[in-house]
Design an enzyme around this catalytic site. Sequence first.
Site, PDB file in Angstrom:
ATOM      1  N   CYS A   7       0.869  -1.176   0.000  1.00 58.85           N
ATOM      2  CA  CYS A   7       0.000   0.000   0.000  1.00 58.85           C
ATOM      3  C   CYS A   7       0.906   1.226   0.000  1.00 58.85           C
ATOM      4  O   CYS A   7       2.114   1.098   0.113  1.00 58.85           O
ATOM      5  CB  CYS A   7      -0.853   0.044   1.260  1.00 58.85           C
ATOM      6  SG  CYS A   7      -1.796  -1.459   1.538  1.00 58.85           S
ATOM      7  N   TRP A  36      -3.914  -1.614  -1.106  1.00 55.81           N
ATOM      8  CA  TRP A  36      -3.888  -2.811  -1.945  1.00 55.81           C
ATOM      9  C   TRP A  36      -4.202  -3.941  -0.984  1.00 55.81           C
ATOM     10  O   TRP A  36      -3.364  -4.334  -0.177  1.00 55.81           O
ATOM     11  CB  TRP A  36      -2.502  -2.987  -2.560  1.00 55.81           C
ATOM     12  CG  TRP A  36      -2.403  -4.109  -3.521  1.00 55.81           C
ATOM     13  CD1 TRP A  36      -1.861  -5.338  -3.281  1.00 55.81           C
ATOM     14  CD2 TRP A  36      -2.839  -4.133  -4.873  1.00 55.81           C
ATOM     15  NE1 TRP A  36      -1.942  -6.110  -4.412  1.00 55.81           N
ATOM     16  CE2 TRP A  36      -2.530  -5.397  -5.403  1.00 55.81           C
ATOM     17  CE3 TRP A  36      -3.474  -3.195  -5.694  1.00 55.81           C
ATOM     18  CZ2 TRP A  36      -2.829  -5.757  -6.720  1.00 55.81           C
ATOM     19  CZ3 TRP A  36      -3.762  -3.557  -6.991  1.00 55.81           C
ATOM     20  CH2 TRP A  36      -3.437  -4.821  -7.491  1.00 55.81           C
ATOM     21  N   ASN A  56       1.341   0.150   6.038  1.00 58.56           N
ATOM     22  CA  ASN A  56       1.694  -0.681   4.883  1.00 58.56           C
ATOM     23  C   ASN A  56       2.509  -1.846   5.414  1.00 58.56           C
ATOM     24  O   ASN A  56       3.484  -1.628   6.143  1.00 58.56           O
ATOM     25  CB  ASN A  56       2.524   0.126   3.882  1.00 58.56           C
ATOM     26  CG  ASN A  56       3.163  -0.759   2.827  1.00 58.56           C
ATOM     27  OD1 ASN A  56       2.577  -1.763   2.424  1.00 58.56           O
ATOM     28  ND2 ASN A  56       4.359  -0.417   2.400  1.00 58.56           N
ATOM     29  N   GLU A  69       8.136 -20.237 -19.292  1.00 61.19           N
ATOM     30  CA  GLU A  69       8.036 -18.856 -18.816  1.00 61.19           C
ATOM     31  C   GLU A  69       9.139 -17.983 -19.418  1.00 61.19           C
ATOM     32  O   GLU A  69       8.894 -16.844 -19.816  1.00 61.19           O
ATOM     33  CB  GLU A  69       8.063 -18.845 -17.282  1.00 61.19           C
ATOM     34  CG  GLU A  69       7.978 -17.479 -16.633  1.00 61.19           C
ATOM     35  CD  GLU A  69       6.731 -16.671 -16.988  1.00 61.19           C
ATOM     36  OE1 GLU A  69       5.789 -17.206 -17.595  1.00 61.19           O
ATOM     37  OE2 GLU A  69       6.727 -15.463 -16.671  1.00 61.19           O
ATOM     38  N   LYS A 126      -2.387  -5.489 -19.679  1.00 61.29           N
ATOM     39  CA  LYS A 126      -2.008  -6.134 -18.416  1.00 61.29           C
ATOM     40  C   LYS A 126      -3.047  -7.171 -18.011  1.00 61.29           C
ATOM     41  O   LYS A 126      -2.717  -8.249 -17.557  1.00 61.29           O
ATOM     42  CB  LYS A 126      -1.856  -5.065 -17.321  1.00 61.29           C
ATOM     43  CG  LYS A 126      -1.411  -5.600 -15.966  1.00 61.29           C
ATOM     44  CD  LYS A 126       0.015  -6.104 -16.027  1.00 61.29           C
ATOM     45  CE  LYS A 126       0.439  -6.833 -14.771  1.00 61.29           C
ATOM     46  NZ  LYS A 126       1.611  -7.693 -15.020  1.00 61.29           N
TER      47      LYS A 126
HETATM   48  O1  M6R Z   1      -3.996 -11.813 -14.440  1.00 59.68           O
HETATM   49  P1  M6R Z   1      -3.713 -13.212 -14.914  1.00 59.68           P
HETATM   50  O2  M6R Z   1      -2.663 -13.902 -14.110  1.00 59.68           O
HETATM   51  O3  M6R Z   1      -4.957 -14.029 -15.023  1.00 59.68           O
HETATM   52  O4  M6R Z   1      -3.132 -13.022 -16.371  1.00 59.68           O
HETATM   53  C1  M6R Z   1      -2.817 -14.106 -17.166  1.00 59.68           C
HETATM   54  C2  M6R Z   1      -2.067 -13.707 -18.401  1.00 59.68           C
HETATM   55  O5  M6R Z   1      -2.809 -12.792 -19.164  1.00 59.68           O
HETATM   56  C3  M6R Z   1      -0.710 -13.073 -18.066  1.00 59.68           C
HETATM   57  O6  M6R Z   1       0.068 -13.939 -17.289  1.00 59.68           O
HETATM   58  C4  M6R Z   1       0.049 -12.734 -19.349  1.00 59.68           C
HETATM   59  O7  M6R Z   1       0.389 -13.897 -20.023  1.00 59.68           O
HETATM   60  C5  M6R Z   1       1.272 -11.881 -19.024  1.00 59.68           C
HETATM   61  N1  M6R Z   1       1.419 -10.887 -20.021  1.00 59.68           N
HETATM   62  C6  M6R Z   1       2.533 -12.690 -18.929  1.00 59.68           C
HETATM   63  O8  M6R Z   1       3.658 -11.894 -18.731  1.00 59.68           O
END
Ligand code: M6R
Length: 621
Positions: free
Chosen positions: A2, A75, A103, A493, A616
């Site tokens: 936070c 948060w 926090n 990954e 995101k």
């Molecule tokens: O918020 P989430 O973990 O559900 O998101 C899943 C994917 O969209 C996310 O991990 C995406 O692949 C990222 N850009 C990976 O770096």
Amino acid sequence: MCGIFGCILRKGDAAPIIHAALKRLEYRGYDSVGEATIEEGKIHVKKDAGSIDEVHQIRNLDNLPGRIGIGHTRWATHGAPTQANAHPHVGCLEQPEIAVVHNGIIENYAELKKELEDSGHIFRSKTDSEVIAHLIEDTLTNIRREKIKSKSTVHSDFERAVLSAVQRFQGSYAIAVLSAKEPDTIICARHESPLVLGIADDALYLASDIPAFLPLTNRVIYLESGELAVLKSNTFKVTKIASRSEVFPEPKIIDWAPEMAEKQGYPHFMLKEIIEQPSCIRNTLRLQDKYLELITTFMDRAREVIMVACGTSYHACLAASYMFSKLSFLATHPVIASEFVEQHGKSVNIDSTILTVSQSGETADTLAAVETARQRAATILGLTNVVGSTLTRVSRVYIGQQSGPEIGVAATKTFTSQLSVLSQLAIRLAKKRGKVSQEEIDLLEDNIERIPDIVENIIETQHKKVENLAKKHKDKQCFFFLGRGISYATALEGRLKLMEIAYVPSIAFPAGESKHGPISLIQPGFPVFFICPPDDTRKTLIGNIMEMKARGASVIAICEEGDENIIDLVDDYIEITKGIPEVLSPIPYVIPLQLFAYHMALERGCDPDKPRNLAKSVTVK
Ligand code: M6R
């Protein structure tokens, strides 16, 4: 994670300054917000759930009286984002004497809360933080009741109460406290969580991060962990909490541009977030026991456990399936969420348990899978970074991964936090099912505690080497990422990071599978990453490295430090601290791959924080 802020002004109103500072701290959290100020010996509080702008529209955050005040942007970790759970927290008194923003995580809050409730305190929220306000209030009452006079005039009652209270906290905290009885004072203190003071000619500030006050002053004092500061309108005093001795830190001048300051001096959020990983993983080691216990109880009873996620979160699930199998002897099925309905939509039922992993808790494909499973009466368990997200609302039980907001589109710190939580679940489940010896459990638990330091060490010692590696390979057209066993998830990954932010087409396979097709791509100089922790797969993996070398591949190994058999074989290597148990290996072994992707993006002129075509949080199917 936070954001906290506080200020004492010589002239003018504190509230608009607090509001503007919280806006600059919004990247630390944005699910609820609140402020407290003092005027004429009275504490005034405004707080609510929602973003700062939303709350300001309804409550006008600029309209609180007084020249002194504190603020918080939240948060959620303990307790959903609601008005009651928003900070500041006050004690029991009708007209509050104490207001606190916090926090961090108070690990022993349940014990302290019970003790305070037994002595008559009434709590209004579900947070760990509220306990701070009650404990300070209680300590103050005791000091006054027992008429314990301080032997020296150095500490006021308020200061003595805060000093005593903070010594009872286990966990992490950065706090700022107001007392209606000392209306010219803010006391702040920190243990682990960050806290800085800003010194101006006509004001004093405190904040979680420098950007909060950077437009107002660039003279900064970094409080050390274990220090407490008493701010008055024109003076401040810093004390070591343990010894109660005064220290005299020198202010430093910060010459960052405001945009740089938000990233704490790092050029990109992605790098900041990679470097934050040790502290994020430390946070995950403070998870609430009851949630780990509840989730593993459901998993233990399930006829089948399916893990559902997308992207990086799916890779965490894949790694976790090895952890659950190896430690708890439980078969779990990691499924890419967008495939779930086709693959399991008809078979999932009341006996199925769905462990859903989503950083945002809002990914459309993941939520669609959950909805199908819910309609068929399956039990939904959640692991997410956003308490209050849709996933937390549809889960029977959820656990927050405590990583704080991640701004870079590429998931980094949230991946290693997920792995840390999932490995704790696997260890807990192993204990429950009596599948692993006590000795092995002890070893794993000791090792999981070491992980944050190990990650810190890897970043410190290997970063430059990885950067040079990116320089060497910046023009390569394609990469292979290979690993066996749990390292297959690490390979996936590493490949996703490189593709999404540096736009380099890449391929990840279980190393054993490469000779069933992909190896035909190899020609001299083709770069191949091998993830090589010293587990049972190592011998066979060495065979796979040799197959690649025989065809002229340029092999880069992520291996244990001093692993000569591998080092002698390969073209480049990155070394990882010795002695990490196999099931925990994806956490440290992914770090060089994150750094590699970051530096490849820079070398190729890409913005690592904002990769093209990506968002995101993917909220469409
Ligand atoms: O918020 P989430 O973990 O559900 O998101 C899943 C994917 O969209 C996310 O991990 C995406 O692949 C990222 N850009 C990976 O770096």
